[in-house]
Enzyme design. Structure first.
Site, mmCIF file in Angstrom:
data_model
loop_
_atom_site.group_PDB
_atom_site.id
_atom_site.type_symbol
_atom_site.label_atom_id
_atom_site.label_comp_id
_atom_site.label_asym_id
_atom_site.label_seq_id
_atom_site.Cartn_x
_atom_site.Cartn_y
_atom_site.Cartn_z
ATOM 1 N N ASN A 13 0.894 -1.169 0.000
ATOM 2 C CA ASN A 13 0.000 0.000 0.000
ATOM 3 C C ASN A 13 0.932 1.217 0.000
ATOM 4 O OD1 ASN A 13 -2.442 1.250 2.441
ATOM 5 N ND2 ASN A 13 -2.189 1.757 0.303
ATOM 6 N N GLN A 46 -2.139 6.605 -1.602
ATOM 7 C CA GLN A 46 -2.471 7.742 -0.754
ATOM 8 C C GLN A 46 -1.279 8.692 -0.633
ATOM 9 O OE1 GLN A 46 -3.465 4.634 0.826
ATOM 10 N NE2 GLN A 46 -5.643 4.881 0.432
ATOM 11 N N ASN A 65 -6.567 10.522 -0.509
ATOM 12 C CA ASN A 65 -6.680 9.408 -1.441
ATOM 13 C C ASN A 65 -6.306 9.838 -2.853
ATOM 14 O OD1 ASN A 65 -7.471 7.278 0.213
ATOM 15 N ND2 ASN A 65 -9.641 7.812 0.084
ATOM 16 N N CYS A 74 -5.538 5.960 8.216
ATOM 17 C CA CYS A 74 -4.933 4.938 7.362
ATOM 18 C C CYS A 74 -3.884 4.221 8.195
ATOM 19 C CB CYS A 74 -4.305 5.569 6.119
ATOM 20 S SG CYS A 74 -3.439 4.365 5.071
ATOM 21 N N GLY A 75 -4.125 2.957 8.484
ATOM 22 C CA GLY A 75 -3.227 2.209 9.352
ATOM 23 C C GLY A 75 -1.843 2.023 8.771
ATOM 24 N N ASN A 76 -1.767 1.706 7.485
ATOM 25 C CA ASN A 76 -0.454 1.515 6.855
ATOM 26 C C ASN A 76 0.336 2.818 6.823
ATOM 27 O OD1 ASN A 76 -0.684 -1.268 6.301
ATOM 28 N ND2 ASN A 76 -1.912 -0.850 4.483
ATOM 29 N N ASN A 149 -12.149 5.348 10.154
ATOM 30 C CA ASN A 149 -12.884 5.455 8.900
ATOM 31 C C ASN A 149 -13.816 4.246 8.786
ATOM 32 O OD1 ASN A 149 -10.952 3.523 8.361
ATOM 33 N ND2 ASN A 149 -9.940 4.657 6.738
ATOM 34 N N GLU A 200 -10.603 -0.264 -1.123
ATOM 35 C CA GLU A 200 -10.445 0.923 -0.294
ATOM 36 C C GLU A 200 -11.200 2.102 -0.889
ATOM 37 O OE1 GLU A 200 -6.752 3.079 2.046
ATOM 38 O OE2 GLU A 200 -6.473 1.153 1.051
ATOM 39 N N ARG A 201 -11.981 2.750 -0.054
ATOM 40 C CA ARG A 201 -12.744 3.925 -0.459
ATOM 41 C C ARG A 201 -11.809 4.974 -1.056
ATOM 42 N NH1 ARG A 201 -15.220 7.644 4.313
ATOM 43 N NH2 ARG A 201 -12.987 7.588 4.790
ATOM 44 N N CYS A 209 -4.526 -2.886 3.633
ATOM 45 C CA CYS A 209 -5.229 -1.773 4.273
ATOM 46 C C CYS A 209 -5.168 -2.003 5.773
ATOM 47 C CB CYS A 209 -6.676 -1.697 3.792
ATOM 48 S SG CYS A 209 -7.642 -0.409 4.608
#
Length: 269
Positions: A13, A46, A65, A74-76, A149, A200-201, A209
């Site tokens: 990601n 992102q 995004n 965003c965790g990553n 989110n 992913e939105r 994700c």
């Protein structure tokens, strides 16, 4: 005028990282789209802007995004921040404060408590979020979780057998989700071991994700599919999820610095 950027990724990601601590950056949807474009820009899933922190926070983080929408969490991306800075940090985000620390795996992040009520996801109207009475073709009765989110999680027999590009896009834009939605599918592969994929939105299919993995872990615990520390395999690799005594979700996994580059703002105007 030129600017420096950094490329990083968490399990594939990928992110453009902009350090705005000395020189603030005013981002907007059109500029975020131009930078993120893989054909005519730098390219990323992102865009991360690291700024100065206030009060308890060491730094702040904005997340944009590829479609130009700004997102809460965003965790990553969060795992990338301590690796980028080379130290443990408290990060201020639109979803609140996050504690991100360097670890043997790369980084460990306290992602906070999940929100589970229908109005906190949010959904368009009241319903049970554990097993929602809705379906999109073969994807049925998801669990909804907000991890900073919004996410829905579908349990399936085989994540690779789902026409996920088509269905993920359909579900993301359904009127049930006033802020759109991140879509996850998961299968159980062993004791406290899951395999998942995420639509992913605002970004589409991604190799990983972090908030999706957190939401999937929460959904699996609520459905009693896992009991404790859980390994989750994503297309880009593995994350380890757990819950602490305060009900916070703890995520561990890699974050990788790739390269530094320079570009001219005029190229993206």
């Amino acid at each position: 005028m030129t600017f420096s950027f950094h490329k990083m990724h968490g399990l594939g990601n990928d992110f453009i990282v902009l350090d705005a601590r000395k020189n603030p950056i005013q981002m907007n949807p059109a500029l975020a789209q131009a930078l993120s474009n893989r054909h005519t820009g730098i390219g990323c899933d992102q865009l991360i802007i690291i700024g100065n922190g206030k009060n308890q926070a060491d730094v702040s983080m904005e997340i944009w995004n590829a479609d130009g929408s700004e997102v809460e969490a965003c965790g990553n991306a969060t795992r990338c921040v301590p690796v980028f800075l080379g130290r443990d940090v408290i990060i201020s985000t639109a979803a609140g404060l996050l504690d991100a620390r360097l670890s043997d795996e790369g980084a460990c992040v306290d992602m906070g408590r999940p929100r589970l009520s229908w109005d906190e996801i949010p959904l368009a109207y009241a319903m049970d979020t554990l097993s929602m009475p809705v379906a999109w073709e073969d994807l049925k009765e998801p669990t909804a979780v907000n991890m900073g989110n919004p996410h829905v999680v579908f349990v399936v027999d085989d994540v690779d057998a789902v026409d996920f590009g088509r269905l993920g896009n359909m579900i993301e834009h359904d009127q049930l989700f006033p802020e759109r939605i991140n879509v996850n599918i998961v299968m159980v592969t062993g004791k406290d071991h899951l395999k998942m994929r995420t639509w992913e939105r605002g970004a589409g299919l991604t190799r990983a994700c972090g908030t999706g993995a957190c939401a999937t872990f929460v959904a699996a615990k609520r459905r009693r599919l896992v009991s404790g520390k859980t390994q989750i395999d994503l297309p880009g690799g593995r994350l380890v999820l757990d819950e602490n005594s305060e009900g916070h979700i703890i995520m561990r996994g890699p974050a990788t610095y790739v390269f530094k580059g320079e570009a001219d703002w005029a190229s993206f105007s």
